[in-house]
Write a protein that holds these residues in place. Structure first.
Motif, PDB file in Angstrom:
ATOM      1  N   GLY A   1      -4.277  18.933  37.956  1.00 38.65           N
ATOM      2  CA  GLY A   1      -5.691  18.561  37.986  1.00 38.65           C
ATOM      3  C   GLY A   1      -6.122  18.047  39.343  1.00 38.65           C
ATOM      4  N   ILE A   2      -5.262  17.286  40.007  1.00 39.86           N
ATOM      5  CA  ILE A   2      -5.569  16.791  41.353  1.00 39.86           C
ATOM      6  C   ILE A   2      -5.670  17.955  42.338  1.00 39.86           C
ATOM      7  CG2 ILE A   2      -4.680  15.401  43.267  1.00 39.86           C
ATOM      8  CD1 ILE A   2      -3.417  13.574  41.129  1.00 39.86           C
ATOM      9  N   LEU A   3      -4.743  18.918  42.229  1.00 40.29           N
ATOM     10  CA  LEU A   3      -4.803  20.094  43.104  1.00 40.29           C
ATOM     11  C   LEU A   3      -6.055  20.919  42.829  1.00 40.29           C
ATOM     12  CD1 LEU A   3      -1.073  21.278  43.057  1.00 40.29           C
ATOM     13  CD2 LEU A   3      -2.264  19.986  44.838  1.00 40.29           C
ATOM     14  N   SER A   4      -6.445  21.011  41.561  1.00 42.79           N
ATOM     15  CA  SER A   4      -7.656  21.746  41.214  1.00 42.79           C
ATOM     16  C   SER A   4      -8.891  21.074  41.802  1.00 42.79           C
ATOM     17  CB  SER A   4      -7.786  21.842  39.689  1.00 42.79           C
ATOM     18  OG  SER A   4      -8.969  22.513  39.325  1.00 42.79           O
ATOM     19  N   ALA A   5      -8.929  19.732  41.751  1.00 42.33           N
ATOM     20  CA  ALA A   5     -10.050  19.011  42.352  1.00 42.33           C
ATOM     21  C   ALA A   5     -10.103  19.248  43.855  1.00 42.33           C
ATOM     22  CB  ALA A   5      -9.933  17.522  42.052  1.00 42.33           C
ATOM     23  N   SER A   6      -8.951  19.267  44.507  1.00 37.46           N
ATOM     24  CA  SER A   6      -8.938  19.530  45.952  1.00 37.46           C
ATOM     25  C   SER A   6      -9.344  20.964  46.257  1.00 37.46           C
ATOM     26  CB  SER A   6      -7.540  19.253  46.511  1.00 37.46           C
ATOM     27  OG  SER A   6      -6.608  20.208  46.048  1.00 37.46           O
ATOM     28  N   ARG A   7      -8.996  21.886  45.372  1.00 31.65           N
ATOM     29  CA  ARG A   7      -9.369  23.290  45.569  1.00 31.65           C
ATOM     30  C   ARG A   7     -10.863  23.499  45.412  1.00 31.65           C
ATOM     31  NH1 ARG A   7      -8.915  27.820  48.099  1.00 31.65           N
ATOM     32  NH2 ARG A   7      -9.029  29.721  46.861  1.00 31.65           N
ATOM     33  N   LEU A   8     -11.473  22.833  44.425  1.00 34.77           N
ATOM     34  CA  LEU A   8     -12.900  22.990  44.155  1.00 34.77           C
ATOM     35  C   LEU A   8     -13.767  21.975  44.893  1.00 34.77           C
ATOM     36  CD1 LEU A   8     -12.672  23.555  40.289  1.00 34.77           C
ATOM     37  CD2 LEU A   8     -12.911  25.301  42.074  1.00 34.77           C
ATOM     38  N   ALA A   9     -13.136  20.970  45.505  1.00 37.98           N
ATOM     39  CA  ALA A   9     -13.850  19.899  46.216  1.00 37.98           C
ATOM     40  C   ALA A   9     -14.802  19.161  45.293  1.00 37.98           C
ATOM     41  CB  ALA A   9     -14.602  20.453  47.418  1.00 37.98           C
ATOM     42  N   SER A  10     -14.422  19.002  44.034  1.00 39.67           N
ATOM     43  CA  SER A  10     -15.282  18.277  43.099  1.00 39.67           C
ATOM     44  C   SER A  10     -14.491  17.854  41.871  1.00 39.67           C
ATOM     45  CB  SER A  10     -16.472  19.152  42.656  1.00 39.67           C
ATOM     46  OG  SER A  10     -16.028  20.212  41.837  1.00 39.67           O
TER      47      SER A  10
ATOM     48  N   CYS B   1       5.597  17.040  31.234  1.00 44.65           N
ATOM     49  CA  CYS B   1       4.504  17.984  31.034  1.00 44.65           C
ATOM     50  C   CYS B   1       3.155  17.358  31.379  1.00 44.65           C
ATOM     51  CB  CYS B   1       4.518  18.474  29.582  1.00 44.65           C
ATOM     52  SG  CYS B   1       3.280  19.735  29.221  1.00 44.65           S
ATOM     53  N   SER B   2       2.902  16.164  30.883  1.00 40.87           N
ATOM     54  CA  SER B   2       1.625  15.492  31.170  1.00 40.87           C
ATOM     55  C   SER B   2       1.505  15.118  32.640  1.00 40.87           C
ATOM     56  CB  SER B   2       1.481  14.240  30.302  1.00 40.87           C
ATOM     57  OG  SER B   2       1.284  14.582  28.955  1.00 40.87           O
ATOM     58  N   THR B   3       2.611  14.720  33.250  1.00 42.99           N
ATOM     59  CA  THR B   3       2.570  14.356  34.668  1.00 42.99           C
ATOM     60  C   THR B   3       2.256  15.567  35.541  1.00 42.99           C
ATOM     61  OG1 THR B   3       4.199  12.608  34.256  1.00 42.99           O
ATOM     62  CG2 THR B   3       3.871  13.296  36.540  1.00 42.99           C
ATOM     63  N   LEU B   4       2.886  16.697  35.248  1.00 45.74           N
ATOM     64  CA  LEU B   4       2.601  17.906  36.019  1.00 45.74           C
ATOM     65  C   LEU B   4       1.178  18.396  35.762  1.00 45.74           C
ATOM     66  CD1 LEU B   4       6.004  19.788  35.651  1.00 45.74           C
ATOM     67  CD2 LEU B   4       5.057  18.742  37.710  1.00 45.74           C
TER      68      LEU B   4
ATOM     69  N   VAL C   1       5.810  25.932  44.875  1.00 43.95           N
ATOM     70  CA  VAL C   1       7.155  26.519  44.898  1.00 43.95           C
ATOM     71  C   VAL C   1       8.207  25.422  45.006  1.00 43.95           C
ATOM     72  CG1 VAL C   1       8.717  28.018  46.193  1.00 43.95           C
ATOM     73  CG2 VAL C   1       6.347  28.703  45.848  1.00 43.95           C
ATOM     74  N   ALA C   2       7.942  24.393  45.809  1.00 44.35           N
ATOM     75  CA  ALA C   2       8.904  23.297  45.959  1.00 44.35           C
ATOM     76  C   ALA C   2       9.127  22.577  44.633  1.00 44.35           C
ATOM     77  CB  ALA C   2       8.408  22.316  47.022  1.00 44.35           C
ATOM     78  N   ILE C   3       8.047  22.322  43.894  1.00 46.43           N
ATOM     79  CA  ILE C   3       8.185  21.680  42.584  1.00 46.43           C
ATOM     80  C   ILE C   3       8.981  22.576  41.630  1.00 46.43           C
ATOM     81  CG2 ILE C   3       6.926  20.805  40.583  1.00 46.43           C
ATOM     82  CD1 ILE C   3       4.650  20.041  42.452  1.00 46.43           C
ATOM     83  N   ALA C   4       8.717  23.891  41.694  1.00 40.28           N
ATOM     84  CA  ALA C   4       9.456  24.826  40.841  1.00 40.28           C
ATOM     85  C   ALA C   4      10.943  24.828  41.178  1.00 40.28           C
ATOM     86  CB  ALA C   4       8.874  26.237  40.988  1.00 40.28           C
ATOM     87  N   VAL C   5      11.273  24.776  42.464  1.00 40.74           N
ATOM     88  CA  VAL C   5      12.678  24.757  42.889  1.00 40.74           C
ATOM     89  C   VAL C   5      13.363  23.481  42.400  1.00 40.74           C
ATOM     90  CG1 VAL C   5      14.215  24.621  44.888  1.00 40.74           C
ATOM     91  CG2 VAL C   5      12.328  26.270  44.870  1.00 40.74           C
TER      92      VAL C   5
ATOM     93  N   VAL D   1      -3.028  25.994  38.501  1.00 40.37           N
ATOM     94  CA  VAL D   1      -2.586  26.178  37.111  1.00 40.37           C
ATOM     95  C   VAL D   1      -1.070  26.336  37.050  1.00 40.37           C
ATOM     96  CG1 VAL D   1      -2.878  27.572  35.027  1.00 40.37           C
ATOM     97  CG2 VAL D   1      -4.802  27.241  36.562  1.00 40.37           C
ATOM     98  N   GLY D   2      -0.458  26.835  38.115  1.00 42.04           N
ATOM     99  CA  GLY D   2       0.984  27.033  38.124  1.00 42.04           C
ATOM    100  C   GLY D   2       1.753  25.740  37.940  1.00 42.04           C
ATOM    101  N   VAL D   3       1.308  24.677  38.585  1.00 43.25           N
ATOM    102  CA  VAL D   3       1.982  23.382  38.423  1.00 43.25           C
ATOM    103  C   VAL D   3       1.881  22.911  36.972  1.00 43.25           C
ATOM    104  CG1 VAL D   3       1.905  20.954  39.087  1.00 43.25           C
ATOM    105  CG2 VAL D   3       1.649  22.723  40.828  1.00 43.25           C
TER     106      VAL D   3
END
Length: 419
Positions: A323-332, A315-318, A268-272, A83-85
């Motif tokens: 969403g891609i990171l969330s899918a990898s986190r939930l594996a679905s 905003c939409s790109t991030l 953190v890298a994206i935030a920097v 959600v941070g991204v």
């Protein structure tokens, strides 16, 4: 005679050294006084966030000592990244005084695109991710066109986008409604188990202090060359030492558990990178200018429409990356992805971190600290085995408090002539 002459020469030198010490002390005390003056005038910065984190950590650790356990904090950082991204993109539109209510649906759609193309159709992971990101760019550009060309308020445009994107997500996933991602794949391992080597995390924790010293010394030389007052070196050294010590201790404590997650490192890298773009580039200065006063920025020669386009697209790109990171986190990839409290948490993280709803004020680090606050509340309530209804109410209360603080601070800045 020679003795008197030596006394006469030494007295001015002693006075000069005394004056130098007085000026040095005045500089240090002046910095402290300037800090309190900024707080009284409404320039709070991230002070409320740090105070909130201390209070939250203290309360939850007293109620359940597991809250501050290293492995629990590692899991908290994994959850922060998704959600941070998304919240980083919210910072961009909020700085312009606008809003994007569809970031949750956009993240859910991107996870659906990833699952269908990668798992169901057998596309390579990089290509599936690229298609999802392109979809995010197109959606952001569409919002910008509706706002710039047709004058449609961003609230209405993105609310319509929320419904449309959610419908597209359900259509793409089809009747099954869920696609499981391979657990052994690099993407899923990145979102669930991969952590940095200990030595690398310690090295990375040194960088902020080094960058702080280099930048402040450069500013100090520039101010001295212009015959302007500059902060004492001692105060800079203390600030750098405190920052480095805090980060090194945090890394040490996390390494007692699983370690620092790579996914949080990406966040953190994206935030920097975003912070650098906002503070050190012409685009970033234009963002602040348009958010502060659109008409004044236009008369100054800034392409206002292009700034709005960049903010909505970013905003939409991030949101897509989140969403891609969330899918990898939930594996679905499922119909529930991007729904629930994703929108609330993304917007709340930016606002709680200090980004103003009125535009013209904010930073990438506000999303970083704000999402830690949000996830700390969620994690602590989960450990206490409390219902999700309480989590929603408490998060809503924290968001309301953050908006009240922002409104009061803005009123104070106006009254002190610092708005």
């Amino acid at each position: 005679m020679s003795q008197k002459m030596s006394d006469t020469v030494s007295q001015p030198a002693a006075l000069d050294r005394s004056d130098e010490r007085v000026r040095h002390d005045d500089n240090i005390m002046g910095m402290v006084k300037a800090f309190f003056d900024r707080v009284r005038s409404g320039d709070l910065g991230m002070l409320p966030v740090f105070v909130g984190l201390i209070v939250i950590s203290t309360v939850f650790s007293l109620l359940n000592p597991v809250f501050l356990a290293p492995n629990n904090l590692v899991n908290l950082l994994f959850d922060c990244a998704t959600v941070g991204v998304i919240s980083l993109g919210i910072v961009c539109v909020l700085m312009l005084g606008e809003i994007d209510l569809s970031v949750g649906s956009m993240s859910g759609l991107s996870s659906a695109i990833l699952g269908v193309l990668w798992v169901n159709m057998g596309w390579p992971i990089p290509l599936a991710i690229l298609v999802a990101i392109v979809a995010g760019i197109v959606v952001g550009a569409l919002y910008a066109v509706l706002y710039n060309r047709l004058g449609m308020p961003s609230f209405v445009a993105t609310l319509a986008g929320l419904l449309a994107l959610l419908g597209m997500q359900l259509y793409i996933l089809g009747p099954t409604g869920s696609i499981n991602l391979p657990y052994a794949s690099p993407l899923v391992r990145f979102g669930q188990i991969l952590v940095m080597p200990d030595w690398l995390s310690y090295v990375l924790a040194l960088l902020p202090g080094v960058v702080l010293v280099v930048n402040e010394m450069r500013k100090r030389r520039q101010r001295q060359a212009s015959n302007l007052s500059s902060p004492p070196v001692g105060a800079l050294a203390v600030k750098a030492i405190i920052l480095t010590a805090a980060l090194e201790f945090a890394v040490y404590y996390l390494n007692l558990g699983r370690g620092v997650p790579w996914m949080f490192g990406l966040f953190v890298a994206i935030a920097v990178i975003l912070n650098y773009a906002l503070t050190r580039t012409k685009w970033g200065r234009s963002m602040f200018a348009v958010g502060g006063n659109r008409e004044a920025a236009r008369r100054a020669g800034i392409n206002v429409r292009r700034i709005y386009l960049s903010a909505f697209v970013l905003c939409s790109t991030l949101a897509t990356i989140g969403g891609i990171l969330s899918a990898s986190r939930l594996a679905s990839s499922s119909q529930q992805a991007g729904t629930g409290d994703v929108n609330l948490n993304a917007i709340a993280a930016a606002v709680i971190g200090g980004t103003s709803l009125f535009g013209g004020r904010g930073s990438a680090y506000s999303a970083l600290l704000g999402i830690i606050v949000i996830q700390a509340i969620s994690n602590g309530l989960t450990l206490l085995n409390l219902s999700s209804s309480l989590r929603y109410m408490i998060t809503g209360a924290v968001l309301a408090i953050a908006v009240i603080v922002d409104s009061l601070a803005r009123r104070s800045r106006v009254s002190h002539g610092r708005a």
